[in-house]
Design a protein around this motif. Structure first.
Motif, PDB file in Angstrom:
ATOM      1  N   GLY A 259     -18.026  -9.379   2.752  1.00  0.00           N
ATOM      2  CA  GLY A 259     -19.379  -9.684   3.180  1.00  0.00           C
ATOM      3  C   GLY A 259     -19.638 -11.159   3.405  1.00  0.00           C
ATOM      4  O   GLY A 259     -20.717 -11.552   3.888  1.00  0.00           O
ATOM      5  N   TRP A 260     -18.672 -12.029   3.051  1.00  0.00           N
ATOM      6  CA  TRP A 260     -18.835 -13.482   3.231  1.00  0.00           C
ATOM      7  C   TRP A 260     -18.130 -13.889   4.510  1.00  0.00           C
ATOM      8  O   TRP A 260     -16.931 -13.999   4.569  1.00  0.00           O
ATOM      9  CB  TRP A 260     -18.254 -14.219   2.034  1.00  0.00           C
ATOM     10  CG  TRP A 260     -18.509 -15.703   2.058  1.00  0.00           C
ATOM     11  CD1 TRP A 260     -19.213 -16.415   2.986  1.00  0.00           C
ATOM     12  CD2 TRP A 260     -18.059 -16.670   1.101  1.00  0.00           C
ATOM     13  NE1 TRP A 260     -19.227 -17.744   2.679  1.00  0.00           N
ATOM     14  CE2 TRP A 260     -18.535 -17.941   1.537  1.00  0.00           C
ATOM     15  CE3 TRP A 260     -17.298 -16.587  -0.063  1.00  0.00           C
ATOM     16  CZ2 TRP A 260     -18.269 -19.102   0.817  1.00  0.00           C
ATOM     17  CZ3 TRP A 260     -17.039 -17.751  -0.763  1.00  0.00           C
ATOM     18  CH2 TRP A 260     -17.518 -18.993  -0.334  1.00  0.00           C
ATOM     19  N   ARG A 261     -18.897 -14.088   5.557  1.00  0.00           N
ATOM     20  CA  ARG A 261     -18.343 -14.420   6.878  1.00  0.00           C
ATOM     21  C   ARG A 261     -18.156 -15.925   7.041  1.00  0.00           C
ATOM     22  O   ARG A 261     -17.350 -16.353   7.837  1.00  0.00           O
ATOM     23  CB  ARG A 261     -19.237 -13.887   7.971  1.00  0.00           C
ATOM     24  CG  ARG A 261     -19.340 -12.373   7.989  1.00  0.00           C
ATOM     25  CD  ARG A 261     -18.004 -11.749   8.332  1.00  0.00           C
ATOM     26  NE  ARG A 261     -18.015 -10.309   8.195  1.00  0.00           N
ATOM     27  CZ  ARG A 261     -16.974  -9.549   8.412  1.00  0.00           C
ATOM     28  NH1 ARG A 261     -15.823 -10.093   8.766  1.00  0.00           N
ATOM     29  NH2 ARG A 261     -17.027  -8.232   8.247  1.00  0.00           N
TER      30      ARG A 261
ATOM     31  N   SER B 112     -13.460 -10.389   6.236  1.00  0.00           N
ATOM     32  CA  SER B 112     -14.293 -11.398   5.590  1.00  0.00           C
ATOM     33  C   SER B 112     -13.511 -12.686   5.353  1.00  0.00           C
ATOM     34  O   SER B 112     -12.281 -12.693   5.312  1.00  0.00           O
ATOM     35  CB  SER B 112     -14.819 -10.871   4.259  1.00  0.00           C
ATOM     36  OG  SER B 112     -15.645  -9.743   4.451  1.00  0.00           O
TER      37      SER B 112
END
Length: 245
Positions: free
Chosen positions: A243-245, A238
């Motif tokens: 979950g933050w791409r 990440s």
């Protein structure tokens, strides 16, 4: 019918930047110039606040209380952080892949590096809550220690601008792609706890946005330098948070 294309005229700022870059590169091309501009000068710039911190710690008399000891520890880890930055500038390698940073990328990097220093000069008092002050110290210390770990792992690949000096994927880089910024953002949260003022909140929001902007420039440079390895790494890890791409 023939079509002719003309490049858009450069703005004064762009011409100034190109002139400065050309002068910088002509000096840096020499062995002594590379050492002076790439290592000694940036190390000197960060050595100034380091000296000020060391002087402040040596002259200040901290309260013999839990909060006083937390303040002392916070100052100590900040001194270690600045000393590490100075050391990394001294030993860092030259840019080895890709192009130099543009003026926009350089400006974003400078703002992201020094923006939080503005908070110290604002007429905003610390909160009177002992719990909030202690919580602030703990968060700042944890964030700074995480940043120190990240910088130490980065080693000679360290740099201020988005210029590639290597690809690091171990240590904290195994969990997030930009752990230095994660640590700095966490430390900024600590400042918010001590000074929960709307102006500080606004500066924090700008700081997070600028740090995210920095990741975009850095990833563009890394993708250009490592067209196979870096995209594969980015798909696994990440950007700043899970979950933050």
């Amino acid at each position: 019918m023939s079509l002719s294309t003309h490049a858009a005229p450069l703005t004064p700022l762009a011409r100034l930047w190109r002139g400065l870059v050309a002068a910088f590169r002509s000096v840096e091309a020499t062995s002594w110039g590379s050492l002076l501009l790439g290592n000694v000068w940036p190390a000197y710039v960060f050595a100034l606040p380091l000296a000020a911190r060391v002087w402040g710690v040596s002259r200040n008399r901290y309260e013999n209380s839990l909060h006083g000891q937390a303040q002392l520890l916070q100052e100590a880890v900040t001194v270690v952080f600045l000393a590490l930055v100075v050391g990394l500038f001294i030993v860092r390698r030259r840019s080895i892949k890709g192009q130099r940073a543009t003026w926009a990328a350089g400006l974003v990097a400078l703002v992201g590096t020094f923006l939080l220093n503005v908070v110290a000069y604002l007429p905003v008092d610390d909160t009177t809550s002992t719990f909030s002050l202690l919580a602030s110290s703990v968060v700042v210390i944890v964030g700074t220690l995480f940043t120190i770990w990240s910088l130490a792992t980065l080693g000679r690949c360290f740099g201020l601008f988005p210029e590639v000096r290597g690809l690091v994927m171990r240590g904290p880089y195994h969990f997030v792609r930009h752990p230095v910024y994660v640590g700095e953002i966490l430390s900024a949260v600590g400042l918010l706890l001590a000074k929960p003022h709307p102006l500080i909140v606004a500066i924090f929001a700008v700081f997070v946005a600028v740090q995210y902007w920095r990741t975009i420039y850095e990833e563009q440079a890394l993708t250009a330098a490592y067209p196979e390895d870096y995209p594969a790494y980015a798909r696994r890890v990440s950007r700043l948070l899970p979950g933050w791409r």
